[in-house]
Enzyme design. Structure first.
Site, PDB file in Angstrom:
ATOM      1  N   ASP A   1       0.157  -7.498   1.289  1.00 37.35           N
ATOM      2  CA  ASP A   1       0.416  -6.598   1.429  1.00 37.35           C
ATOM      3  C   ASP A   1       2.003  -6.102   1.541  1.00 37.35           C
ATOM      4  O   ASP A   1       2.633  -5.280   2.401  1.00 37.35           O
ATOM      5  CB  ASP A   1      -0.236  -5.855   2.467  1.00 37.35           C
ATOM      6  CG  ASP A   1      -0.315  -4.015   2.609  1.00 37.35           C
ATOM      7  OD1 ASP A   1      -0.009  -3.651   1.728  1.00 37.35           O
ATOM      8  OD2 ASP A   1      -0.252  -3.697   3.850  1.00 37.35           O
TER       9      ASP A   1
ATOM     10  N   SER B   1       4.779   2.746   7.744  1.00 38.67           N
ATOM     11  CA  SER B   1       4.332   1.423   7.191  1.00 38.67           C
ATOM     12  C   SER B   1       5.441   1.112   6.144  1.00 38.67           C
ATOM     13  O   SER B   1       6.143   1.941   5.608  1.00 38.67           O
ATOM     14  CB  SER B   1       2.999   1.772   6.002  1.00 38.67           C
ATOM     15  OG  SER B   1       2.030   2.039   6.794  1.00 38.67           O
TER      16      SER B   1
ATOM     17  N   HIS C   1       0.713  -1.148  -0.041  1.00 36.36           N
ATOM     18  CA  HIS C   1       0.112   0.056  -0.029  1.00 36.36           C
ATOM     19  C   HIS C   1       0.864   1.315  -0.055  1.00 36.36           C
ATOM     20  O   HIS C   1       0.205   2.169  -0.297  1.00 36.36           O
ATOM     21  CB  HIS C   1      -1.025   0.103   1.350  1.00 36.36           C
ATOM     22  CG  HIS C   1      -0.306   0.381   2.568  1.00 36.36           C
ATOM     23  ND1 HIS C   1      -0.141  -0.841   3.465  1.00 36.36           N
ATOM     24  CD2 HIS C   1       0.001   1.331   3.224  1.00 36.36           C
ATOM     25  CE1 HIS C   1       0.207  -0.433   4.509  1.00 36.36           C
ATOM     26  NE2 HIS C   1       0.507   1.043   4.392  1.00 36.36           N
TER      27      HIS C   1
END
Length: 467
Positions: A137, A213, A107
Site C-alpha cells: 500500500d 492517508s 490506495h
C-alpha cells in the site's frame, strides 16, 4: 515471645517503608509538578511542526468515470452512451528527497489518470507515478521542482520505536487543510490488521482521519516514523486507533522505485505457522513466541542455509516474530543479496542461522502468454505458476508446477465464457499442464471440445467445454 518478635519485625519493616516513602517524596514532586517559569509554560510542538510540515504535501488525483445508464433511461431514450465525468480524490504525501520524490499510499492514487501535488506553501506541480505497490500500500510520485531544493523528512530508525514515544500526525484530513495532531505510539508490530500482506504496522492514538492517508507520522526529532495508512473505525472518524507503515519499509520501497523501477520482495523460501501455547510448552518455552517452519522450498534461501521443517524461528535480526506476516515483513525490508540472521530453536537448543534473502525464482508477470486460435481458451492470458508470480499476486508460492495460472481474460473473447482470472488449469484432456508449452500442445489438437480440470477459489472443478 515469638509473636512479639514477629510484630516488632513487621513494625520495623513498615517504619523502613514509611521512611523510604518520605525520602522519595521530593523525587515524586519533581516528576509531577506545576510549571516553574514562563519558559516552561510556553513549551510547544510549534518549532517541530515548523520544521516538519513543509515536507508534507497534498496529493490530488483525477480519473474518468462513466455514469451508468438506468433501465428506465434506456426504455425512454433507447441506447445511450454513458456520460463520462472527472472524479477527484484527495490524500497526503511526504517529500523524501529534495529533488521531488514523494511517497504516499497506493490506495490514494489507485485507478487515477493524473496526479497533482500541492506543497505547504501552495505551489502546485504535476506529478508522475514512478511505482505503485498494492501489497505494501505504498506509491512513489515524482515532481519537477524546477531547480528548487525541497524540504524533506529524514527516515527514523523504526527499529528503536517504542510504545509511549511521542509522535505527530501531519496530513490533510477531510480536505480542510494541513492539520497536525499529537499522540503516542500505542503499539508496534501490528500484523493482524488485514490491510496488506506485508503488515507490521505502528499503531498510534494521534487522530488520523480520511485524507490523512499518505501523510507523515513524525517523532520529536523531526524524523519520519511512518506513513499514515488506515484507521480502525466503525463511524469513519478517528477513534484513536490509527496505523502507519514503518519508515524502514517506506525507505525500501522508495529506494527500489528510484533505482530499479520496481519493488522485488526478497523471500526466505519457507512457510510457517504461529506458535500456540501448547507448541510453546512442548518446546520448553515459557510463552508463545516465534513461528514453526512447516515447509522449506527446495534449493531456496532457507534450504541452502540449512533450515528444516519443525525449526522454531523466534527472531529475525534480533527482533521477535509472532506470525508469518511479521517474518515476511522483516525479510522484505532487506535488499536482495543481504543476509538476515534468524534465531532458531532446534532440539531444545538455540542457534543463529544466516539466510541470504533472494527474489523468488520463476516466471513473472512479464512472462504472461496470450492464447489465440479457435479454441475455448482463446483470449485467456496465462502464465506458469512460480514462487515469484505467487508472491506478486498473493498466491501460495509452494504451488510450483501445479498448473497454469489464468492471469486475465480479454473482454468479448471466447475464454470469457469459461474462465476467470485466478483460475488454475491443471489438466486438459487428461494431460497435466505444468508448463505453457504443455497447454499449447494440448490445444494444438484439432477438436471442438476439451475435458478440463481447474482449481477455482480453492475448489477443484472438472467439466467439458465446447465451442
Amino acid at each position: 515471645m515469638t509473636k512479639h518478635v514477629s510484630k516488632l519485625l513487621v513494625l520495623a519493616g513498615l517504619s523502613v517503608l514509611a521512611l523510604l516513602a518520605l525520602a522519595m517524596m521530593p523525587l515524586f514532586a519533581q516528576a509531577q509538578r506545576l510549571p516553574q517559569s514562563q519558559t516552561e509554560i510556553d513549551l510547544s510542538f510549534a518549532p517541530l511542526v515548523r520544521e516538519a510540515s513543509p515536507a508534507v504535501v497534498n496529493v490530488f488525483t483525477e480519473r474518468m468515470v462513466s455514469n451508468r445508464v438506468s433501465p428506465m433511461e434506456q426504455l425512454f431514450f433507447g441506447d445511450m452512451i454513458p456520460k463520462q465525468r472527472r472524479q477527484n480524490s484527495l490524500g497526503s504525501g511526504v517529500i523524501v528527497s529534495p529533488d521531488g520524490v514523494i511517497v504516499t499510499n497506493n490506495h490514494v492514487i489507485d485507478g487515477a489518470d493524473s496526479f497533482r501535488v500541492v506543497l505547504n506553501d501552495r505551489r502546485e506541480f504535476p506529478a508522475e507515478l514512478v511505482l505503485a505497490d498494492e501489497r505494501t500500500d505504498l506509491a512513489v510520485l515524482k515532481i519537477d521542482p524546477e531547480g528548487v531544493v525541497l524540504p524533506t523528512l529524514p527516515y527514523a530508525d523504526t527499529r528503536a520505536a517504542q510504545v509511549g514515544d511521542l509522535v505527530l500526525a501531519i496530513g490533510n484530513p477531510f480536505g480542510v487543510g494541513q492539520t497536525v495532531t499529537s499522540g503516542i505510539i500505542s503499539a508496534t508490530a501490528r500484523t493482524d490488521v488485514g490491510i496488506t500482506d506485508y503488515a507490521f504496522f505502528l499503531q498510534t492514538d494521534a487522530a488520523v482521519n480520511p485524507g490523512n492517508s499518505g501523510g507523515a507520522l513524525v517523532n520529536t526529532r523531526g524524523e519520519l516514523v511512518g506513513v499514515n495508512t488506515a484507521i480502525f473505525s466503525r463511524s469513519g472518524g478517528s477513534n484513536g486507533i490509527g496505523f502507519a507503515i514503518p519508515a524502514e519499509m517506506v525507505k525500501r520501497v522508495v529506494d527500489a522505485a528510484m533505482n530499479e523501477g520496481t519493488f522485488v520482495r526478497p523471500w526466505l523460501g519457507l512457510a510457517a505457522q504461529s506458535v500456540s501455547y501448547d507448541i510453546a510448552k512442548a518446546q520448553g518455552l515459557d510463552r508463545p513466541v516465534g513461528v514453526m517452519v512447516t515447509e522449506v522450498y527446495d534449493d531456496g534461501p532457507a534450504d541452502q542455509s540449512g533450515l528444516r521443517r519443525g525449526d522454531l524461528v523466534t527472531a529475525i535480526d534480533g527482533r521477535e516474530v509472532y506470525d508469518e506476516r511479521g517474518l515476511k515483513f522483516l525479510a522484505a525490508v532487506r535488499n536482495p543479496g543481504e543476509e538476515a540472521m534468524l534465531t532458531v530453536l532446534r532440539g531444545g537448543k538455540t542457534q543463529n542461522i544466516g539466510v541470504t534473502v533472494e527474489p523468488p525464482p520463476g516466471a513473472r508477470e512479464a512472462d504472461v502468454v496470450l492464447l489465440e486460435g479457435r479454441t475455448a481458451f482463446s483470449g485467456a492470458r496465462v502464465v506458469e505458476l512460480s514462487p515469484r508470480l505467487a508472491e506478486e499476486n498473493g498466491l501460495d508460492p509452494f504451488q510450483k508446477g501445479s498448473g497454469i495460472y489464468v492471469y486475465s481474460v480479454m473482454r468479448r473473447s471466447i475464454a470469457r465464457n469459461f474462465f476467470r482470472p485466478g483460475d488454475i488449469i491443471r489438466t486438459v484432456n487428461g494431460v497435466q499442464t505444468k508448463t505453457v508449452k504443455d497447454l499449447e500442445n494440448a490445444l494444438a489438437q484439432d477438436s471442438s471440445s476439451w475435458d478440463i480440470e481447474i482449481e477455482r477459489n480453492g475448489r477443484v472443478v472438472r467439466g467439458t467445454v465446447r465451442l
